[in-house]
Design a protein around this motif. Sequence first.
Motif, PDB file in Angstrom:
ATOM      1  N   LEU A   1      17.909   2.306  19.482  1.00  0.00           N
ATOM      2  CA  LEU A   1      17.337   3.265  18.534  1.00  0.00           C
ATOM      3  C   LEU A   1      17.149   2.560  17.192  1.00  0.00           C
ATOM      4  CD1 LEU A   1      19.461   6.470  19.249  1.00  0.00           C
ATOM      5  CD2 LEU A   1      17.065   6.140  19.826  1.00  0.00           C
ATOM      6  N   ASN A   2      16.090   2.918  16.492  1.00  0.00           N
ATOM      7  CA  ASN A   2      15.833   2.276  15.201  1.00  0.00           C
ATOM      8  C   ASN A   2      16.936   2.569  14.193  1.00  0.00           C
ATOM      9  OD1 ASN A   2      13.059   0.860  14.997  1.00  0.00           O
ATOM     10  ND2 ASN A   2      12.617   2.711  16.160  1.00  0.00           N
ATOM     11  N   HIS A   3      17.491   3.776  14.222  1.00  0.00           N
ATOM     12  CA  HIS A   3      18.523   4.064  13.226  1.00  0.00           C
ATOM     13  C   HIS A   3      19.834   3.361  13.570  1.00  0.00           C
ATOM     14  CE1 HIS A   3      19.539   7.526  15.962  1.00  0.00           C
ATOM     15  NE2 HIS A   3      20.757   7.237  15.579  1.00  0.00           N
ATOM     16  N   PHE A   4      20.051   2.991  14.840  1.00  0.00           N
ATOM     17  CA  PHE A   4      21.194   2.138  15.170  1.00  0.00           C
ATOM     18  C   PHE A   4      21.022   0.755  14.529  1.00  0.00           C
ATOM     19  CE2 PHE A   4      22.977   4.189  19.306  1.00  0.00           C
ATOM     20  CZ  PHE A   4      23.345   5.289  18.568  1.00  0.00           C
ATOM     21  N   TYR A   5      19.804   0.244  14.591  1.00  0.00           N
ATOM     22  CA  TYR A   5      19.526  -1.056  13.973  1.00  0.00           C
ATOM     23  C   TYR A   5      19.699  -0.985  12.457  1.00  0.00           C
ATOM     24  CZ  TYR A   5      16.749  -5.021  12.291  1.00  0.00           C
ATOM     25  OH  TYR A   5      16.313  -6.142  11.636  1.00  0.00           O
ATOM     26  N   LEU A   6      19.258   0.133  11.837  1.00  0.00           N
ATOM     27  CA  LEU A   6      19.416   0.298  10.396  1.00  0.00           C
ATOM     28  C   LEU A   6      20.898   0.341  10.015  1.00  0.00           C
ATOM     29  CD1 LEU A   6      18.075   0.808   7.638  1.00  0.00           C
ATOM     30  CD2 LEU A   6      18.191   3.259   8.143  1.00  0.00           C
ATOM     31  N   ILE A   7      21.714   1.024  10.827  1.00  0.00           N
ATOM     32  CA  ILE A   7      23.156   1.066  10.567  1.00  0.00           C
ATOM     33  C   ILE A   7      23.752  -0.327  10.673  1.00  0.00           C
ATOM     34  CG2 ILE A   7      25.356   1.911  11.469  1.00  0.00           C
ATOM     35  CD1 ILE A   7      23.887   4.487  12.238  1.00  0.00           C
ATOM     36  N   GLN A   8      23.296  -1.109  11.642  1.00  0.00           N
ATOM     37  CA  GLN A   8      23.765  -2.492  11.753  1.00  0.00           C
ATOM     38  C   GLN A   8      23.455  -3.289  10.484  1.00  0.00           C
ATOM     39  OE1 GLN A   8      21.992  -3.452  15.789  1.00  0.00           O
ATOM     40  NE2 GLN A   8      23.815  -4.729  15.870  1.00  0.00           N
ATOM     41  N   VAL A   9      22.225  -3.161   9.992  1.00  0.00           N
ATOM     42  CA  VAL A   9      21.815  -3.916   8.803  1.00  0.00           C
ATOM     43  C   VAL A   9      22.648  -3.508   7.594  1.00  0.00           C
ATOM     44  CG1 VAL A   9      19.910  -4.377   7.212  1.00  0.00           C
ATOM     45  CG2 VAL A   9      19.474  -4.275   9.660  1.00  0.00           C
ATOM     46  N   PHE A  10      22.801  -2.204   7.372  1.00  0.00           N
ATOM     47  CA  PHE A  10      23.597  -1.729   6.237  1.00  0.00           C
ATOM     48  C   PHE A  10      25.060  -2.145   6.375  1.00  0.00           C
ATOM     49  CE2 PHE A  10      20.770   2.038   4.748  1.00  0.00           C
ATOM     50  CZ  PHE A  10      20.040   1.145   3.995  1.00  0.00           C
ATOM     51  N   ALA A  11      25.615  -2.004   7.585  1.00  0.00           N
ATOM     52  CA  ALA A  11      27.023  -2.361   7.794  1.00  0.00           C
ATOM     53  C   ALA A  11      27.256  -3.843   7.530  1.00  0.00           C
ATOM     54  CB  ALA A  11      27.445  -2.008   9.219  1.00  0.00           C
ATOM     55  N   PHE A  12      26.290  -4.674   7.898  1.00  0.00           N
ATOM     56  CA  PHE A  12      26.422  -6.111   7.648  1.00  0.00           C
ATOM     57  C   PHE A  12      26.345  -6.410   6.151  1.00  0.00           C
ATOM     58  CE2 PHE A  12      24.479 -10.356   7.188  1.00  0.00           C
ATOM     59  CZ  PHE A  12      25.461 -11.107   7.805  1.00  0.00           C
ATOM     60  N   MET A  13      25.422  -5.773   5.439  1.00  0.00           N
ATOM     61  CA  MET A  13      25.294  -6.014   3.998  1.00  0.00           C
ATOM     62  C   MET A  13      26.547  -5.576   3.242  1.00  0.00           C
ATOM     63  SD  MET A  13      21.368  -5.269   2.833  1.00  0.00           S
ATOM     64  CE  MET A  13      21.386  -3.530   3.265  1.00  0.00           C
ATOM     65  N   LEU A  14      27.129  -4.440   3.645  1.00  0.00           N
ATOM     66  CA  LEU A  14      28.269  -3.905   2.913  1.00  0.00           C
ATOM     67  C   LEU A  14      29.503  -4.796   2.996  1.00  0.00           C
ATOM     68  CD1 LEU A  14      27.995  -0.086   3.711  1.00  0.00           C
ATOM     69  CD2 LEU A  14      27.442  -1.253   1.584  1.00  0.00           C
ATOM     70  N   ILE A  15      29.561  -5.673   4.001  1.00  0.00           N
ATOM     71  CA  ILE A  15      30.698  -6.601   4.096  1.00  0.00           C
ATOM     72  C   ILE A  15      30.793  -7.463   2.837  1.00  0.00           C
ATOM     73  CG2 ILE A  15      31.678  -8.551   5.383  1.00  0.00           C
ATOM     74  CD1 ILE A  15      30.332  -7.449   7.879  1.00  0.00           C
ATOM     75  N   PHE A  16      29.653  -7.821   2.272  1.00  0.00           N
ATOM     76  CA  PHE A  16      29.609  -8.783   1.172  1.00  0.00           C
ATOM     77  C   PHE A  16      29.455  -8.122  -0.202  1.00  0.00           C
ATOM     78  CE2 PHE A  16      27.751 -10.542   5.047  1.00  0.00           C
ATOM     79  CZ  PHE A  16      28.599 -11.614   5.272  1.00  0.00           C
ATOM     80  N   LEU A  17      29.350  -6.801  -0.261  1.00  0.00           N
ATOM     81  CA  LEU A  17      29.149  -6.112  -1.537  1.00  0.00           C
ATOM     82  C   LEU A  17      30.474  -5.561  -2.066  1.00  0.00           C
ATOM     83  CD1 LEU A  17      25.839  -4.183  -0.797  1.00  0.00           C
ATOM     84  CD2 LEU A  17      26.154  -6.515  -1.619  1.00  0.00           C
ATOM     85  N   PRO A  18      30.690  -5.606  -3.381  1.00  0.00           N
ATOM     86  CA  PRO A  18      31.974  -5.171  -3.969  1.00  0.00           C
ATOM     87  C   PRO A  18      32.064  -3.651  -4.109  1.00  0.00           C
ATOM     88  CG  PRO A  18      30.524  -5.935  -5.697  1.00  0.00           C
ATOM     89  CD  PRO A  18      29.778  -6.140  -4.414  1.00  0.00           C
ATOM     90  N   CYS A  19      32.004  -2.954  -2.994  1.00  0.00           N
ATOM     91  CA  CYS A  19      32.045  -1.485  -3.034  1.00  0.00           C
ATOM     92  C   CYS A  19      33.449  -0.950  -3.286  1.00  0.00           C
ATOM     93  CB  CYS A  19      31.515  -0.916  -1.713  1.00  0.00           C
ATOM     94  SG  CYS A  19      29.828  -1.400  -1.334  1.00  0.00           S
ATOM     95  N   ASN A  20      34.448  -1.813  -3.247  1.00  0.00           N
ATOM     96  CA  ASN A  20      35.828  -1.373  -3.474  1.00  0.00           C
ATOM     97  C   ASN A  20      36.320  -1.709  -4.878  1.00  0.00           C
ATOM     98  OD1 ASN A  20      35.754  -4.128  -3.027  1.00  0.00           O
ATOM     99  ND2 ASN A  20      37.769  -4.200  -2.065  1.00  0.00           N
ATOM    100  N   ALA A  21      35.404  -1.988  -5.810  1.00  0.00           N
ATOM    101  CA  ALA A  21      35.807  -2.395  -7.159  1.00  0.00           C
ATOM    102  C   ALA A  21      36.374  -1.255  -7.980  1.00  0.00           C
ATOM    103  CB  ALA A  21      34.609  -3.017  -7.883  1.00  0.00           C
ATOM    104  N   ASP A  22      36.146  -0.032  -7.561  1.00  0.00           N
ATOM    105  CA  ASP A  22      36.656   1.119  -8.316  1.00  0.00           C
ATOM    106  C   ASP A  22      36.843   2.285  -7.353  1.00  0.00           C
ATOM    107  OD1 ASP A  22      37.525   2.606 -10.423  1.00  0.00           O
ATOM    108  OD2 ASP A  22      35.534   3.009 -11.260  1.00  0.00           O
ATOM    109  N   LEU A  23      37.727   3.207  -7.730  1.00  0.00           N
ATOM    110  CA  LEU A  23      37.997   4.410  -6.939  1.00  0.00           C
ATOM    111  C   LEU A  23      38.356   4.042  -5.493  1.00  0.00           C
ATOM    112  CD1 LEU A  23      37.890   7.318  -8.029  1.00  0.00           C
ATOM    113  CD2 LEU A  23      35.820   7.650  -6.681  1.00  0.00           C
ATOM    114  N   SER A  24      39.252   3.095  -5.347  1.00  0.00           N
ATOM    115  CA  SER A  24      39.662   2.637  -4.024  1.00  0.00           C
ATOM    116  C   SER A  24      41.129   2.250  -4.049  1.00  0.00           C
ATOM    117  CB  SER A  24      38.818   1.428  -3.594  1.00  0.00           C
ATOM    118  OG  SER A  24      39.078   0.311  -4.427  1.00  0.00           O
ATOM    119  N   VAL A  25      41.714   2.211  -2.871  1.00  0.00           N
ATOM    120  CA  VAL A  25      43.107   1.776  -2.759  1.00  0.00           C
ATOM    121  C   VAL A  25      43.216   0.293  -3.102  1.00  0.00           C
ATOM    122  CG1 VAL A  25      45.079   1.564  -1.197  1.00  0.00           C
ATOM    123  CG2 VAL A  25      43.555   3.543  -1.020  1.00  0.00           C
TER     124      VAL A  25
END
Length: 595
Positions: free
Chosen positions: A187-211
Amino acid sequence: QKEKKKIKKKKYKIIKNKKRNSKFVFNMTVKNRKKGKNKNDSNKNENNNKSKNNKNKRNDDDNNGKNKKNKEGKGKWYHYLFDEIDNSTLIFFRILWGLIMVYECYTFSKNDYRKAKGYYTTPEWHPTYYLMGWVEAYSDHFYIKIHILTMAVAGTCVTIGLFYKVACAVFFVGFSYLVFVDAALYLNHFYLIQVFAFMLIFLPCNADLSVDSLLFPKIRSTTMPRWILWVIRFEQTLVYFYAGVAKCNVDWLRGEPLRHWVYGKNFDNPLLTELISTEWAPYFLSYGGLMFDLFVGFGLLFPRGVIFYISLASCIFFHASNKIVFSIGIFPYVMFASTTLYFEPDWIRRWLPMVFSPPKKNKKKATSLTLTDKLVLTIMILFAAHQILAPLRHHTYPGDVAWNEYGHKYSWRMKLRDKRCETMIWAVDRNTNEKMIIDMEAELYGKQSRKIKPRPELMIQFGQHMSQVLKKRGNFDHEPAISIEQWCSLNYRDWQLMINPEIDVTTIDAYDWPHPEGYLVPLQPLKEEFSRGLPWNWEWNFNWLKDPFKRATMSDEEYRNYHGFNPTMQFIEGQRKLRDHHDKLRSFKQNRMRK
């Protein structure tokens, strides 16, 4: 009297002296003023000379500074990408993303993991992706349960920001396994989730409001480089745009396959049922979807003004209607969450100032790039090039991609085709030419048959699999040849032969595109009777305005449209035998249930 006269004389002398003194004072002040003016003029001249010299020095400094800046590269477009901006919108997206992924894991685990078992462990065979033949399904239901549970834990950790990067990597690997284990479930949205999930590994999304920001205060930050926001915006805008480009085809412009998909569809809301069944509804959905996909991504890139709010409203309407009409899983939720990244970077911090940390006042602007920045920029350019070029690869192959499926995957071709297929498969002894009918429905499980039939590369894999299975079962002494006769109707056109039965599919490489000449029959051009559905071939009399809510009428023959279906006698005989066999099995099961 004498005394009075003396007093008058004295007063007169005093007044005279005062007049003389005042004249003297006035003369002196005039002289002093003239002297002061001269002094002031000289001071002004000196100040002017000094200011001129200072200006010249400043100009010289500015010129030297500009030369230095030009040498350092300041003012280049890529410095803009490394300026600091508020990161609260990225933190908010992380929370939404984690919650959506946990919900997706919940859908797999409902009803005793029925969905996960039906997709991954119950089927005995799974078609594979190119270069992914080494990915194998779990042999037991227990392992898929542990797999889904691990993904749910990882999604929860992403939401709260606990060991964020490890959790992102675990979720990406786990979800990629679910995608790669069975090519029929693409499914195309499965592929989109893969792309986003891969990008988020390298992004500092835990810099604030996180454990993590509590456990490791060094990573706490209220800012991020601007490129982080733009790389996600780029990906989503590209998805929208390529989905719109893919809709620029003859079938979509004549309202297919949406006309047949929405015809007779019933909803809980009677008004919606009436609207969706009108004659103009398929064209409204087709052309509305086309214009939305082509322009909405670009309209959202400028988070101010009328265009942005129109794009945002259309985005909400489009994804909400998709969820209601087609029920396409978590895709609308993912798009809603990622749409928040088009807002101003600090919008959520302004809305919820008590939740987020105070913003940083002086944000740095990049004046030069470090080695790490240059490496990040290079990776971004390569990533963008891959995402731009990969969806266009189907243009390098002959034929229609909706028919032969060459390059259909990873190209954002969503909800564009409805391919109905009637298939007959024979195993042929290479020595005696004896034929054995293969019951495709009995050999596959669940959605596999419906998903595999329209895709020629998966039909080749199934034929090669059955050749090996029949030898293991002892039906043949050696692997038999596999002959497939398949008739298909693309987007409710006339039926035509797609797979030539004279070709042995065991001799073909499934992913060696284009396939050998003769295996796939080319798609026939659109007939004149179907081209009447194109707007430029209409009779523009506007009669529909007299009754805009008139329901579309479609006969059963027109709806099913078996025109052109002309299979061989061997095909018809094989279908009759399979039908009799299925009837016997059904009656056997019914008798067993009665007992």
